[in-house]
Design a protein around this motif. Structure first.
Motif, PDB file in Angstrom:
ATOM      1  N   UNK A 133       0.829  -1.199   0.000  1.00 50.39           N
ATOM      2  CA  UNK A 133       0.000   0.000   0.000  1.00 50.39           C
ATOM      3  C   UNK A 133       0.863   1.247   0.000  1.00 50.39           C
ATOM      4  N   UNK A 134       0.357   2.315  -0.595  1.00 51.92           N
ATOM      5  CA  UNK A 134       1.097   3.583  -0.532  1.00 51.92           C
ATOM      6  C   UNK A 134       0.881   4.217   0.843  1.00 51.92           C
ATOM      7  N   UNK A 135       1.503   5.355   1.049  1.00 51.55           N
ATOM      8  CA  UNK A 135       1.231   6.094   2.279  1.00 51.55           C
ATOM      9  C   UNK A 135      -0.229   6.535   2.241  1.00 51.55           C
ATOM     10  N   UNK A 136      -0.887   6.462   3.376  1.00 57.54           N
ATOM     11  CA  UNK A 136      -2.332   6.685   3.385  1.00 57.54           C
ATOM     12  C   UNK A 136      -2.723   7.888   4.226  1.00 57.54           C
ATOM     13  N   UNK A 137      -3.811   8.532   3.794  1.00 58.20           N
ATOM     14  CA  UNK A 137      -4.326   9.694   4.513  1.00 58.20           C
ATOM     15  C   UNK A 137      -4.980   9.266   5.831  1.00 58.20           C
ATOM     16  N   UNK A 139      -6.241   8.007   9.347  1.00 62.96           N
ATOM     17  CA  UNK A 139      -5.884   6.731   9.991  1.00 62.96           C
ATOM     18  C   UNK A 139      -6.337   5.558   9.132  1.00 62.96           C
ATOM     19  N   UNK A 140      -6.299   5.757   7.804  1.00 63.51           N
ATOM     20  CA  UNK A 140      -6.859   4.741   6.932  1.00 63.51           C
ATOM     21  C   UNK A 140      -6.085   3.434   6.936  1.00 63.51           C
ATOM     22  N   UNK A 141      -4.818   3.508   7.272  1.00 62.84           N
ATOM     23  CA  UNK A 141      -4.074   2.250   7.348  1.00 62.84           C
ATOM     24  C   UNK A 141      -4.631   1.370   8.472  1.00 62.84           C
TER      25      UNK A 141
END
Lengths: 237, 237
Positions: A133-137, A139-141
């Motif tokens: 996964x890319x870096x996420x906006x 607390x979506x991770x």
DNA sequence: CCAAAAGTGTTAGTGATACACCCATGT
DNA sequence: ACATGGGTGTATCACTAACACTTTTGG
């Protein structure tokens, strides 16, 4: 009213899982606005005041991923299911715009439907492998990790796998879906025995020929409704 | 901000279970204000804008049921646990004052602690048997039914029973708690074997003498932290 | 006939279930 | 000695887990 000042923004975020090319993937969209502009995030957004959470989830998913009728139809099924497993993320500082509480949804769709989509709107909405996964906006991770745990739980305790596959499928295809979700190799003899024992499948008379080997029998799910295999739960005599 | 008008009230409601006189009970409070004035409802209330849901739950429970330090200490434990199992109730029309979304909490306390409380504030907060609830405000009956299902699930899949009992207890007392929660008679030999197999208890050297019969050995929980007995979950080879 | 995936069966081990008797104590 | 609840063992059954060979097809 006494609490007039204590009002919250409410959002929904949807984790849509599918299997493409043997990998478990989710849809992410590239944010067009601040905050976190340009970063990837789950599809989702603000719930309107006179709108149910389910409707908001369907609406946002449609708006942000541009998915077609086909997909919306499936989505409806998912909404029925996942009312049972809504999660809340409500930390005080999870969104810089103010106090935003989000409710997460879990959706599953099958790879065939996915392909229809992936070509249409690739700029904004993309499939990402769960392991990359890319870096996420926001607390979506965390929301995704939670959804993945839930998915792994549910696929073992319920019949939700029907949402990951087309209407008819071979035992190998089903086993493959389980292996990808659980990230674990399964023994085909034991898998087949266990699935048959659970009684969630019905064999069809059709077979699927593909490649230079024996054709495979096609199966379908008896119920296309969310069913908890609760014999596994009531453990005490 | 574009969505300024789409703001929601957010509340927490707490379902506190205990066992008193062999019955599963929950705390309800009599509402002092409209709407539903005079009816019984779950303890709970509005979350402040800069307050975590956990803090709001603890605060409201303390305010509305007048519970003492002893109880709050236990409550803290419950909060750690139940973050994992928050539920949302968000129907458009669930509250006549406007769009109110609530997050439900599940708490368990042991009968001893309960008695301390029941004498102090009986006018407003009362224990009700789960099988004999009064008419309830809002959708609180639904919240309670959901919490009960969750409790029955959790008591079989996790070690939460430690919250229903004092620090040391006999095997019979533990079995009794399971029977009351599950509303089902259990075989004492099989229960004892299974609990021992799960490995969540540690025998103590103490015994409890009570009445004209052989004294009972006292046990304690090894962990007083929420533990999922996950061997029961990963079912596929 | 060879490659490739489909399909199937047995055995050993572990946990679930059902069931009945002896033990330690107070009266 | 008896009443009371505490404590334990065994046999059967069902599911889990580990493991390998035959079948059907296309090339």
């Amino acid at each position: 009213m006494q609490f007039e000042q204590n009002k919250f923004y409410l959002t929904v975020d949807i984790v849509v899982f599918t299997i493409i090319q043997g990998e478990l993937k989710i849809v992410l969209i590239k944010r067009k606005k601040e905050p976190h502009r340009g970063m990837f995030a789950l599809p989702g957004g603000f719930v309107n005041l006179h709108e149910s959470l389910d409707d908001a989830a369907k609406r946002e998913l449609h708006e942000e991923t541009g998915l077609k009728e086909v997909f919306l139809k499936r989505l409806h099924v998912f909404a029925d299911i996942n009312l049972k497993r809504l999660r809340v993320f409500a930390d005080v500082n999870r969104d810089p715009r103010g106090r935003v509480v989000t409710v997460s949804y879990l959706a599953l769709i099958d790879g065939e439907t996915v392909k229809l989509h992936a070509t249409s709107d690739a700029e904004l909405a993309k499939w990402f492998s769960i392991g990359n996964l890319p870096e996420l906006a926001f607390d979506h991770r965390e929301i995704i990790e939670d959804a993945l745990k839930e998915l792994r739980f549910e696929i073992q305790m319920t019949n939700i796998a029907y949402q990951l596959l087309g209407p008819k499928f071979t035992m190998s295809e089903l086993k493959n879906a389980y292996e990808i979700v659980l990230d674990k190799e399964l023994d085909k003899r034991n898998f087949s025995k266990r699935i048959k024992l659970l009684g969630i499948l019905r064999p069809t008379t059709e077979t699927k020929m593909e490649g230079a080997h024996r054709p495979a029998q096609l199966f379908e799910f008896k119920d296309k409704e969310y069913t908890f295999l609760k014999d596994k739960i009531n453990v005490f005599v």
